[in-house]
Design a protein around this motif. Structure first.
Motif, short mmCIF file in Angstrom:
data_model
loop_
_atom_site.label_atom_id
_atom_site.label_comp_id
_atom_site.label_asym_id
_atom_site.label_seq_id
_atom_site.Cartn_x
_atom_site.Cartn_y
_atom_site.Cartn_z
N LYS A 137 0.82 -1.22 0.00
CA LYS A 137 0.00 0.00 0.00
C LYS A 137 0.85 1.27 0.00
N ASP A 138 1.95 1.27 0.77
CA ASP A 138 2.80 2.46 0.85
C ASP A 138 3.52 2.77 -0.45
N ASN A 139 3.60 1.79 -1.36
CA ASN A 139 4.27 1.99 -2.64
C ASN A 139 3.28 2.12 -3.80
N LEU A 140 2.04 2.48 -3.47
CA LEU A 140 0.99 2.60 -4.46
C LEU A 140 0.49 4.04 -4.48
N ASP A 141 0.33 4.59 -5.67
CA ASP A 141 -0.14 5.97 -5.81
C ASP A 141 -1.25 6.00 -6.86
N LYS A 177 -3.98 8.73 -8.46
CA LYS A 177 -4.30 10.16 -8.48
C LYS A 177 -5.02 10.53 -9.75
N GLU A 180 0.13 4.17 -10.17
CA GLU A 180 1.54 3.79 -10.16
C GLU A 180 1.80 2.93 -8.94
N GLY A 181 2.54 1.87 -9.14
CA GLY A 181 2.91 0.99 -8.05
C GLY A 181 4.36 0.58 -8.19
N ASP A 203 8.19 -1.39 -11.64
CA ASP A 203 7.34 -0.22 -11.51
C ASP A 203 6.15 -0.42 -12.44
N HIS A 212 2.75 1.23 -14.16
CA HIS A 212 2.21 2.54 -14.51
C HIS A 212 1.08 2.32 -15.51
#
Length: 119
Positions: free
Chosen positions: A37-41, A43, A52-53, A74, A76
């Motif tokens: 979760k902390d490496n997932l964005d 927006k 993005e993960g 990564d 995207h």
């Protein structure tokens, strides 16, 4: 949009995705294996939904790899949103390596039944 640098140990790839319509909403399910979760964005940038993960592989403390097939990655993916999507009601849930996005359709855009009266 910022340009990402790619090294031999990292790759940028699109996340595999299923898109369906359920209960009057658009549902996106995206594979995000190894992404925490902390490496997932997730927006919204204008009319673009950006996901993005980043999959991080723990480094070994001692020794060397004899075989290394698991790589950092990564993810995207971008989706263009039309005017029917309520941008204030997008929900995201990460569950067992699958990102579930619920895109709510604006109530004014949903089909509705018109009652016919007789006189």
């Amino acid at each position: 949009m910022e340009k990402k640098e790619v090294t031999k140990s990292r790759r940028i790839c699109p996340a595999r995705c299923d898109i369906s319509e359920e209960n009057g909403n658009i549902i996106l399910r995206m594979e995000m294996p190894g992404v925490m979760k902390d490496n997932l964005d997730v927006k919204i940038d204008g009319d673009i939904l950006v996901v993005e993960g980043k999959k991080e592989i723990p480094r070994i403390k001692e020794g060397e790899f004899l075989v290394q097939e698991i790589r950092h990655a990564d993810y995207h993916q971008e989706f263009t949103l039309d005017d029917t999507i309520d941008r204030n009601r997008i929900e995201a849930e990460l569950k067992k390596g699958i990102l579930h996005l619920t895109l709510h359709i604006k109530e004014s855009e949903k089909p509705r039944k018109i009652n016919v009266v007789t006189k």
